[in-house]
Structure formats: C-alpha cells, structure tokens
Design an enzyme around this catalytic site. Structure first.
Site, short mmCIF file in Angstrom:
data_model
loop_
_atom_site.label_atom_id
_atom_site.label_comp_id
_atom_site.label_asym_id
_atom_site.label_seq_id
_atom_site.Cartn_x
_atom_site.Cartn_y
_atom_site.Cartn_z
N GLY A 181 0.84 -1.16 0.01
CA GLY A 181 -0.02 0.02 -0.05
C GLY A 181 0.67 1.16 -0.09
CG HIS A 215 -5.45 -13.90 -5.86
ND1 HIS A 215 -6.30 -14.76 -6.63
CD2 HIS A 215 -4.70 -14.77 -4.99
CE1 HIS A 215 -6.44 -15.90 -6.35
NE2 HIS A 215 -5.55 -16.15 -5.24
CE1 TYR A 268 -2.74 -17.82 -4.76
CE2 TYR A 268 -1.23 -16.75 -6.31
CZ TYR A 268 -1.73 -16.84 -5.08
OH TYR A 268 -1.44 -15.99 -3.74
P1 FAD Z 1 1.98 -4.21 4.68
O1 FAD Z 1 2.14 -4.77 3.42
O2 FAD Z 1 1.91 -4.94 6.06
O3 FAD Z 1 3.25 -2.94 4.96
C1 FAD Z 1 3.48 -2.46 6.01
C2 FAD Z 1 4.88 -1.86 6.05
O4 FAD Z 1 5.23 -1.05 6.91
C3 FAD Z 1 5.94 -2.97 6.15
O5 FAD Z 1 6.87 -2.89 5.01
C4 FAD Z 1 6.70 -2.62 7.24
O6 FAD Z 1 7.77 -2.95 7.39
C5 FAD Z 1 6.33 -1.05 7.49
N1 FAD Z 1 6.57 -0.74 8.78
C6 FAD Z 1 5.89 -1.03 9.76
N2 FAD Z 1 5.74 -0.43 10.96
C7 FAD Z 1 6.89 0.72 10.60
C8 FAD Z 1 7.54 1.65 11.24
N3 FAD Z 1 7.15 1.74 12.91
N4 FAD Z 1 8.42 2.53 10.64
C9 FAD Z 1 8.63 2.08 9.54
N5 FAD Z 1 8.07 1.22 8.60
C10 FAD Z 1 7.21 0.70 9.29
N6 FAD Z 1 -3.98 -9.34 -0.42
C11 FAD Z 1 -4.47 -9.32 -1.69
O7 FAD Z 1 -4.83 -8.35 -2.02
N7 FAD Z 1 -4.45 -10.48 -2.38
C12 FAD Z 1 -3.87 -11.61 -2.04
O8 FAD Z 1 -4.09 -12.55 -2.74
C13 FAD Z 1 -3.56 -11.59 -0.50
N8 FAD Z 1 -3.20 -12.79 -0.16
C14 FAD Z 1 -2.62 -12.69 1.15
C15 FAD Z 1 -2.18 -14.06 1.69
C16 FAD Z 1 -1.75 -14.05 3.14
C17 FAD Z 1 -1.61 -15.45 3.46
C18 FAD Z 1 -1.85 -13.07 3.78
C19 FAD Z 1 -1.35 -13.06 5.01
C20 FAD Z 1 -2.14 -11.73 3.14
C21 FAD Z 1 -2.60 -11.57 2.01
N9 FAD Z 1 -3.23 -10.42 1.37
C22 FAD Z 1 -3.78 -10.44 0.08
C23 FAD Z 1 -3.23 -9.18 2.23
C24 FAD Z 1 -2.09 -8.27 2.00
O9 FAD Z 1 -0.99 -9.00 2.30
C25 FAD Z 1 -2.05 -7.16 2.91
O10 FAD Z 1 -3.53 -6.57 3.01
C26 FAD Z 1 -1.38 -6.03 2.34
O11 FAD Z 1 0.09 -6.62 2.43
C27 FAD Z 1 -1.51 -4.65 3.38
O12 FAD Z 1 -0.53 -3.68 2.82
P2 FAD Z 1 0.04 -2.77 3.52
O13 FAD Z 1 0.71 -1.90 2.76
O14 FAD Z 1 -1.22 -1.72 4.22
O15 FAD Z 1 0.67 -3.13 4.80
#
Ligand code: FAD
Length: 380
Positions: A17, A49, A218
C-alpha cells in the site's frame, strides 16, 4: 547539531500500500517521502492475487504491462470440493475480466510485484532502515522521529505501516491485534514432482473442506513455471512470538491427506512450507486526526480469504491521492473526510466478507469488487 528536515508528505511503510501511495503521490505532483523500517526487501515465498480493480491503478502509474508480463492470467477462479473434486463455482476471469471489468486479473509472486513497485520509486525519496519510533503532533507539522536518530517534520503523514501501525497507535492508543483463530500454510511447490504426477494443476483453484478449511492454489508466473498454495486452517491458538514458524509436508499430510488426487499430489510436492497466524481487528472508528491518516492494513486488516487485502490498501492510496489533488493539501481535514467517506463502506464490506471466508465458494457475480475503478469512482 540535531537538524530537522521538512517534507511535504511522509508515507510511513513501503509495503504494497505504501509503495503504491508513494508512486501515485509522486505522479500527482506531490513531494512525498517514504520511510520504511526494513533495511531492504526479500523475495518472500508467497503469492498474491491482483484484481482488475487494482490493475487499473497500476495502469495509471505505468506498471500494469510489466506486472501483466510477469504474472499468471487465470481464465477462471475455480472452487472445488477437496475430497470429490466437484466444481462448486467457476468464476470467469481472463478475457472476460479484461472486457467486463476493464483490466486483467493476475496472480503473481508478491516479491516480484513488490520489487516492480519499489524499483519504480525515486530513490532519493525512499528511505530504508527508518523505523518510526515517535510522533509528535505540532501546530503546523508532525515531528517524526526514527530509530536511526533522524527527525523529520511533515505537513501530512500517511500511516501505511501495516497491522501493527505506529500511526494507528498514536490515533487510538495501544491495542494488540486479535488472533483470528486461523493460520495459513504457504508453500511454493516442487515443480518436478508436480509434473511427475501427470495431473492437471489449474491456474487458480480453491479447494474446500468442512468448516471452511481450504487450500488456495495458483500459478505465480505467466508461463506457469511456479506454483503456490496458501491454506486456511482453524486452530486453538497461536503461542509463538515470531511472524511465522516452519511447518512440514507431514503436517500438511496430517491436515489434508486422503483428499482428491490433485490435492494429494500438491501436498506430496511440498518441500518447504511455513505457517502464518492470521491477525485481525474490528473496523476502526477513526481513520484520521489532524495531519495523520491511515490506509491499508493499518486501517482495516482482514483474514486474507478474499485475496483483496493489498488491493484495498492500493485502492485507498489511489482515492486518497485523488482527494489530495481535487481538494488541495491545505484543506487536509476535508481531504481526509472525503477519503474516509469514499472508502469506509467498501473496505469494511470487503473486510467482513474476507473474514467470513465465503467469497466465490458458490457461483456469484464479483463485479462489485472487480469492475470498481478507484481512479474514477465518485468521491463521497
Ligand atoms: P504491509 O504490507 O504490512 O506493509 C507495511 C509496511 O510498513 C511494511 O513494509 C513494514 O515493514 C512497514 N512498517 C511497519 N511499522 C513501521 C514503522 N514503525 N516504521 C517504518 N516502517 C514500518 N491481499 C491481496 O490483495 N491479495 C491476495 O492474494 C492476498 N493474499 C494474502 C495471503 C496471506 C497469507 C496474507 C497474510 C495476506 C494476503 N493479502 C492479500 C493481504 C495483504 O498481504 C495485506 O493486506 C497487505 O500486505 C497490506 O498492505 P499494507 O501496505 O497496508 O501493509
């Protein structure tokens, strides 16, 4: 002497994100700096996905063709009975998705996708090894302090820092996420053993057993040379304090053994498998305050069973960028209000269905998810 640098927008976290937010903000002409705690990213052994709803965003930032050339393009999402192999649903994707939903549906290795996203960002505005440790809200800026000693004053701060978000904690106080009662095993399987079975492994198939236990399997590459599965299994508890633990083929056999021959072959082709707890939170009653706002898992984490968690994070990033562009950064209270109004209902609905693990098990029309266009949807 201690210096404080000033930035326009600080994005905390360069996950799926945050990296999308950084690219979209940059393209819209904002000066956004992204701060990521990790020193670098690894190619974690997992797939993802990406629906047409989000491929439209990748088209906007010029990454759709690269991702399309790497990822697999399934013609269907199949749901099948794990014991008998009976087809429970056959959801059309492939050309149908391109035509009906306006963009392709791909499945891809998440490390490959993330690398494409990270490579596209300006290096001088992406700061690895920056773990946010303190947030101080001041009159005309937010003072951010990082574990490496750096301090940055930001006009606005976007918390894309995942389920354990420091920004969420600042807004709502400390609260650990809840263990959902489910774990997922993740494995890239041994392709030689898969081929040796002589069976057909569909490009995107979810195998279901009683109590919604399942295996989602997949391809993660366009030429289908890599095949991945993730399970969903209810358990009594999670006693480890690591993000995941090692599992084994034996554990997979104990849970899924004696199933349909294709499942048995999948389990047999398992060399290395890890086990991950699925964490959760109830929908938050606050998405922003003052100059701080949240997106993605920081805001609406969910069990992953709808394959839309990252998609929601990237949709958030697109809508938030549009609000900033259309309303203007100086009226950030209005920007965040319109952002939340536009996103809350959809993100909460996806969160609920994902947690319920019912998505596409039976025939249903997925158009409300896949036909959605975050680049043109009316801002509320
Ligand atoms: P994250 O990807 O968790 O990124 C957060 C980032 O912030 C990380 O890089 C972390 O290191 C950083 N961070 C945290 N704290 C700090 C701090 N204090 N200072 C600086 N940096 C920090 N979603 C889909 O759309 N399709 C799928 O097929 C899918 N499959 C999934 C399968 C599994 C088994 C799982 C567990 C999840 C899946 N998801 C899928 C969900 C998806 O992985 C998450 O919803 C997504 O990664 C969220 O993105 P984000 O950027 O919000 O958070």
């Amino acid at each position: 002497m201690d210096t404080i640098e000033r930035v326009e927008i600080a994005v905390i976290g360069a996950g799926l994100g945050g990296a999308a937010a950084a690219a979209l903000l940059d393209q819209a002409g904002f000066s956004a700096h992204t701060f990521e705690q990790a020193p670098a990213f690894d190619r974690l052994g997992a797939g993802i996905h990406i629906g047409p709803n989000v491929m439209k965003i990748f088209r906007e930032i010029g990454l759709d063709e690269t991702l399309s050339s790497i990822g697999s393009h399934p013609d269907h999402w199949f749901s099948r009975d794990g014991n008998t192999g009976e087809y429970l649903s056959e959801i059309r994707l492939g050309d149908f998705a391109r035509k009906e939903y306006g963009a392709p549906y791909i499945t891809i290795h998440r490390g490959d996708m993330h690398a494409v996203q990270i490579d596209a960002l300006a290096k001088d505005r992406l700061h690895f090894d920056h773990r946010l440790t303190d947030i101080e809200e001041r009159e005309d800026h937010v003072l951010l302090s990082f574990a490496n000693g750096r301090r940055v004053a930001a006009n606005l701060v976007i918390g894309a820092d995942g389920i354990n978000s420091a920004i969420r904690e600042k807004l709502l106080g400390p609260e650990k996420p809840r263990f959902s009662g489910w774990v997922g095993h993740r494995a890239l399987v041994n392709m030689d053993r898969l081929r040796a079975s002589g069976l057909e492994f569909e490009a995107c198939v979810k195998w279901w057993w009683e109590a919604s236990r399942h295996i989602m399997a997949y391809a993660t590459k366009r030429d289908r040379s890599e095949y991945y599965y993730v399970t969903g299994v209810p358990v009594d508890g999670w006693e480890h304090d690591t993000p995941f633990v090692e599992s084994s083929r034996e554990e997979m056999e104990a849970i899924f053994g004696g199933s349909h021959p294709v499942v048995n072959a999948l389990v047999n082709a398992t060399d290395h498998v890890t086990k991950w707890p699925f964490w959760n939170r109830d929908p938050l009653n606050l998405w922003s305050r003052g100059r701080l706002c949240l997106l993605g898992d920081a805001c609406h984490p969910m069990r992953p069973h709808m394959a839309q968690g990252a998609c929601m994070a990237i949709e958030d990033a697109a809508v938030l960028t549009r609000c900033l562009t259309e309303i203007g950064e100086s009226d950030y209270a209005e920007v965040f209000r319109v952002y939340e109004n536009t996103r809350r209902e959809r993100a909460t609905k996806v969160q609920a269905i994902s947690n319920a693990n019912t998505w596409l098990k039976e025939p249903e029309d997925p158009a409300w998810v896949y036909a959605y266009d975050p680049m043109t949807v009316a801002l509320a």
